[in-house]
Each structure stands twice: as C-alpha cells, then as structure tokens.
Design a protein around this motif. Structure first.
Motif, PDB file in Angstrom:
ATOM      1  N   ALA A  80       0.721  -1.285  -0.132  1.00 29.08           N
ATOM      2  CA  ALA A  80      -0.148  -0.062  -0.127  1.00 29.08           C
ATOM      3  C   ALA A  80       0.848   1.256  -0.096  1.00 29.08           C
ATOM      4  O   ALA A  80       0.595   2.236  -0.770  1.00 29.08           O
ATOM      5  CB  ALA A  80      -0.901   0.116   1.058  1.00 29.08           C
ATOM      6  N   LYS A  90      -4.738   5.305  -0.885  1.00 28.79           N
ATOM      7  CA  LYS A  90      -3.925   4.188  -0.051  1.00 28.79           C
ATOM      8  C   LYS A  90      -4.388   3.934   1.015  1.00 28.79           C
ATOM      9  O   LYS A  90      -4.800   2.532   1.512  1.00 28.79           O
ATOM     10  CB  LYS A  90      -2.495   4.853   0.406  1.00 28.79           C
ATOM     11  N   ARG A  93      -7.518   1.677  -0.078  1.00 27.73           N
ATOM     12  CA  ARG A  93      -7.032   0.309  -0.692  1.00 27.73           C
ATOM     13  C   ARG A  93      -6.890  -0.574   0.755  1.00 27.73           C
ATOM     14  O   ARG A  93      -7.255  -1.587   0.712  1.00 27.73           O
ATOM     15  CB  ARG A  93      -5.746   0.641  -1.075  1.00 27.73           C
ATOM     16  N   GLN A  97      -8.982  -4.027   1.503  1.00 26.67           N
ATOM     17  CA  GLN A  97      -8.465  -5.240   1.814  1.00 26.67           C
ATOM     18  C   GLN A  97      -8.846  -5.803   3.021  1.00 26.67           C
ATOM     19  O   GLN A  97      -9.134  -6.990   3.277  1.00 26.67           O
ATOM     20  CB  GLN A  97      -6.976  -5.049   1.660  1.00 26.67           C
TER      21      GLN A  97
END
Length: 196
Positions: A80, A90, A93, A97
């Motif tokens: 990341a 980021k 992300r 996840q």
C-alpha cells in the motif's frame, strides 16, 4: 516408484494452510482457552494426529497464526505504501483489503486475545508486540504522506495512526458484537477524524 519431493512439499504446505485456516476459525469462535487440538482437527477435516504432525502444541499453532498474520499484514502495508496515489487512496485500499478480501478481523481478534492471555510465553508475546510496533510505523507513513499533502491534520503521526488502526480493526469486530455493517463507508468516518 520414487516419491515426488516437490509434490509432497506442496501437499504438506497445503495441509498446514488448511490447519491454520481451521484453527483461525475455531479460535475466533470459541476463544483461545476453550479450543482443543481436536477441535482444530475436526474443523480441518483431518485426524487429530495429522494436526500434531504439523504443530506440536496449541501454543505453537496459536503463535503461527498470530505471527504469520502479522507478517502478511506487514507485506500488505508495504504494498500500500509503495503503490501510486495519494494518502487517501492508499487508506481506501487498506480499508478495502481489510474488510472485503481477508480474514484480518478474525486474526486481529485472535491477536488481542493472545496478547491478553497466558497461553503464549513472554518471548513470543514480546515478538508479537515488536511486530505490532513495526507495522504501526509502516502505517504511519501513510498518515505522514497525508499530512505532507495537506489532507490530514497535523499532530503526532503515530498517535493518529493508532487511532485510525483502532477504529479500523475494531470496526472489523462488529460481527462479533452482533452489530450490522456501518451505513457509511469506514473511510468517511476516518477522514472526518483525521482531515483538516
């Protein structure tokens, strides 16, 4: 006919992953103290002895789940950090996840229990803490990037990161608490907390 060493190693690794996945589920649902190796064997669909071929004790199995989970989290954070984009993308992300594509909440719950219990020896608990602090430093890089971009509020990056991580991981425990999923994306709440 000679055995295929590569195939045997692949089967061994697959069985190990199968046991770790089953153990994660059992520890998550039953709690550390209540779990027996036979519970793990049943969940994995393997014999009791088969589990002991891979892990000599519940302590070793628990330590493997925690330490390997922390290592996977470290690798994910590095990806990341090194990915293109601003700090907000980021962070998104990471959130995606953590909540959509992984067992992170289960592993986190197990880590918390492991740190608070007497099941693991102090040297293993020390290693868990050291890895946690290292991962905190990694995550802090995203907060620092956001501060440098003028998107996140000034302040101690580690403290802000700790607040963000606490919110993220504890949001992942809503299922354990019997709560519904958040009505807004988690990032919305986090940005309200850390933005200028």
């Amino acid at each position: 006919m000679p055995r295929n060493a590569k195939r045997d190693q692949m089967v061994k690794e697959e069985r190990r992953r199968q046991i770790l996945q089953a153990a994660t589920s059992v520890f998550y649902h039953k709690g550390l103290a209540a779990v027996k190796m036979s519970d793990v064997a049943t969940e994995a669909g393997l014999s009791y002895g088969h589990v002991y071929n891979h892990f000599s004790s519940k302590q070793e199995l628990l330590a493997s789940i925690v330490l390997e989970g922390q290592e996977a989290y470290r690798r994910f954070l590095l990806q990341a950090i090194e990915s293109p984009g601003d700090a907000v993308s980021k962070l998104q992300r990471i959130i995606d996840q953590l909540f959509i594509h992984s067992n992170t909440a289960k592993t986190y719950w197990i880590v918390l229990q492991a740190q608070a219990s007497d099941i693991l020896p102090e040297d293993v608990k020390g290693e868990i803490k050291a890895r946690m602090l290292h991962n905190l430093d990694l995550f802090s890089r995203i907060i620092i990037q956001g501060q440098e971009e003028g998107r996140f509020a000034a302040g101690d990056a580690k403290e802000i990161t700790t607040i963000v991580i606490t919110l993220l991981h504890n949001s992942g425990l809503w299922e354990i608490r019997g709560l519904e999923s958040p009505k807004q994306p988690i990032l919305t709440y986090i940005l309200k907390l850390v933005s200028l």
